[in-house]
Write a protein that holds these residues in place. Structure first.
Motif, PDB file in Angstrom:
ATOM      1  N   ALA A 233      18.778  36.418   6.146  1.00  0.00           N
ATOM      2  CA  ALA A 233      20.924  35.762   5.925  1.00  0.00           C
ATOM      3  C   ALA A 233      21.654  35.107   7.023  1.00  0.00           C
ATOM      4  O   ALA A 233      21.946  34.191   6.513  1.00  0.00           O
TER       5      ALA A 233
ATOM      6  N   ALA B  59      19.972  30.997   6.498  1.00  0.00           N
ATOM      7  CA  ALA B  59      20.098  29.925   5.423  1.00  0.00           C
ATOM      8  C   ALA B  59      20.319  28.317   5.620  1.00  0.00           C
ATOM      9  O   ALA B  59      19.697  27.365   5.082  1.00  0.00           O
ATOM     10  N   ASN B  60      20.347  27.807   6.824  1.00  0.00           N
ATOM     11  CA  ASN B  60      20.138  26.543   7.332  1.00  0.00           C
ATOM     12  C   ASN B  60      18.901  26.061   7.067  1.00  0.00           C
ATOM     13  O   ASN B  60      18.645  25.072   6.347  1.00  0.00           O
TER      14      ASN B  60
ATOM     15  N   THR C 202      16.413  26.900   5.015  1.00  0.00           N
ATOM     16  CA  THR C 202      16.337  27.748   3.880  1.00  0.00           C
ATOM     17  C   THR C 202      16.066  26.791   2.976  1.00  0.00           C
ATOM     18  O   THR C 202      15.724  25.823   2.685  1.00  0.00           O
TER      19      THR C 202
ATOM     20  N   ARG D 132      11.550  31.253   0.935  1.00  0.00           N
ATOM     21  CA  ARG D 132      12.882  32.390   1.427  1.00  0.00           C
ATOM     22  C   ARG D 132      12.248  31.958   3.222  1.00  0.00           C
ATOM     23  O   ARG D 132      11.142  32.046   3.309  1.00  0.00           O
TER      24      ARG D 132
END
Length: 484
Positions: free
Chosen positions: A390, A393-394, A396, A410
């Motif tokens: 989680a 995110a950056n 990904t 992911r």
């Protein structure tokens, strides 16, 4: 100014050791006095010094002698490590063929599927260690084979990167995976460690990929250890990720692929600094006396260059692993270094059609973008795999343009870790992250793979997924970091 002088002393001491101009070994204080590298580990005091000034670890940390004959590197790499309930039904060299030319016909690359063409090749071998738990092995003998994870290390490493002979209860990813129920095939890539060392010009990204493809085929056919593995996953690190992604883009014959210590945008300034620390393998005192050592295409790092590279985030690294890293290093070929980069830009990785997960270190100065900001996050060493994903995110979003929809990309970032994420104090987070994704995308018996692959595609494939990635043509840069 003080830092610059210290770096100059480091370079001078290492160069003197390599060229035999010094009257004695460099001292540890000369190499890294300001950082107190050795002071952080009193147990290392009083040990004899290597030529780069780091202490030589006693053989007691290397549990196993070299086993099979015919190996081209006779050093004791200490693998497979010994652990309660762990068995290794096969350790030794697996025959492979090294292609003399790269022919993609017959692979899954666009326009080439279904076509086959004989490839001229030369015989060689890949040293491999097939391990699992006693229970898993009993099940395999009874016809209930586990899923097997093929572990592919980076440049200048070997089996020990995944199965550390130093404190394996803390640093061995192999043992964690085996305890969880997976089988592992831990290898020395071609040209490294106990594997064959063919002519250096033949050791390229493509021949690395093709030899791993042959191993996957042999695992599925029961040719390694006598078990037919119906489910195979790939787990790479650094150049092992290059190998795993290229093998997958060409053949897509594994159930899933996990890439660690790599991304689609290699920072050329950091790579240039790292590679400037290379010397001919013939000048590396840790290497054995073997004919391949005098092939000018085989290279090595000069003494001291590795410990002071972005390989490690020192505040979170046991100094003993720095000296083990120096003792057990393997060579790299000029062709491996010269040919890997175009794959990051030519769209090859968009042909990965199986689930893909990336795990990088928070302080990996090679792949975290300008200023390492793409890996920056607030996760801690106590974070769960779900929390680490989680918080990534950056990363990904940064890596996604390099892949197509069927990769179902992911990612996760390991806090307080440099490039070699397995060799940091929180190595357990790496094992947990690999297990977390492998369980979801495959499962210890492969039971989840079909459902996961059928449900993870988020969009239809478009024209852009068949073209080179033009969204970031200029490689990222960062502040220059000293190497060596």
């Amino acid at each position: 100014m003080k830092a610059a002088v210290r770096q100059l002393v480091t370079f001078a001491a290492a160069a003197a050791a390599v060229t035999s101009l010094s009257t004695g070994p460099a001292s540890a204080d000369d190499l890294d006095g300001a950082d107190g590298l050795l002071g952080a580990s009193p147990a290392l005091s009083g040990l004899p010094l290597l030529e780069n000034g780091l202490p030589e670890l006693p053989l007691s940390v290397l549990q196993n002698p070299v086993g099979s004959t015919g190996q081209t590197d006779t050093r004791n790499f200490g693998t497979p490590t010994v652990a309660r309930g762990k068995v290794c039904p096969f350790t030794g060299n697996v025959p492979v063929d090294i292609p003399l030319v790269n022919i993609s016909a017959g692979s899954s690359l666009p326009g080439l599927g279904g076509y086959t063409l004989d490839q001229p090749s030369v015989p060689s071998s890949v040293y491999s260690e097939l391990c699992m738990s006693e229970k898993t092995y009993r099940d395999a003998r009874a016809g209930k084979a586990p899923a097997v994870l093929v572990l592919v290390h980076g440049i200048t490493y070997g089996t020990w990167y995944w199965d550390s002979p130093y404190q394996p209860e803390k640093y061995s990813v192999v043992n964690d995976l085996v305890d969880h129920g997976y089988a592992t095939l831990n290898i020395d890539r071609i040209g490294e460690g106990r594997s064959g060392h063919p002519l250096s010009a033949l050791v390229t990204p493509d021949t690395n990929a093709e030899t791993v493809h042959q191993l996957i085929t042999k695992l599925r056919g029961g040719e390694i250890g006598g078990t037919k593995f119906g489910h195979v996953g790939l787990v790479g690190h650094s150049y092992g990720t290059i190998t795993s992604w290229l093998e997958t883009a060409k053949h897509n014959d594994a159930d899933m692929v996990i890439g660690t210590g790599y991304g689609n945008r290699f920072k050329l300034d950091q790579g240039g600094l790292l590679f400037s620390g290379l010397i001919p393998a013939a000048l590396q005192p840790n290497f054995p006396h073997a004919s391949w050592k005098f092939d000018p295409g085989y290279l090595s790092f000069r003494p001291g260059a590795r410990a002071n590279s972005p390989f490690f985030y020192k505040p979170n690294t046991d100094p003993a692993l720095l000296t083990l890293d120096e003792q057990l290093q393997s060579p790299v070929t000029a062709t491996e270094l010269g040919l890997f980069l175009p794959r990051d830009y030519d769209g090859t990785h968009k042909n990965i059609k199986i689930p893909n997960f990336i795990i990088n270190g928070e302080h990996d100065s090679f792949f975290c973008g300008a200023g390492d900001k793409e890996c920056a996050n607030e996760a801690s060493q106590q974070a769960t795999p779900q929390e680490l994903e989680a918080a990534a995110a950056n990363q990904t979003a940064y890596e996604a343009p390099g892949f197509g929809p069927q990769a179902c990309l992911r990612t996760a970032v390991i806090p307080d870790a440099g490039h070699n994420i397995n060799l940091h104090q929180n190595s357990d987070q790496v094992s947990a992250q690999i297990i977390y994704f492998a369980d979801e995308a495959m499962g210890v018996t492969g039971q989840n793979n079909q459902q996961y692959r059928g449900s993870c595609v988020t969009r239809d494939e478009g024209l852009s997924d068949l073209l080179p990635d033009l969204t970031r043509v200029i490689p990222p840069a960062t502040n220059l970091l000293p190497v060596g």
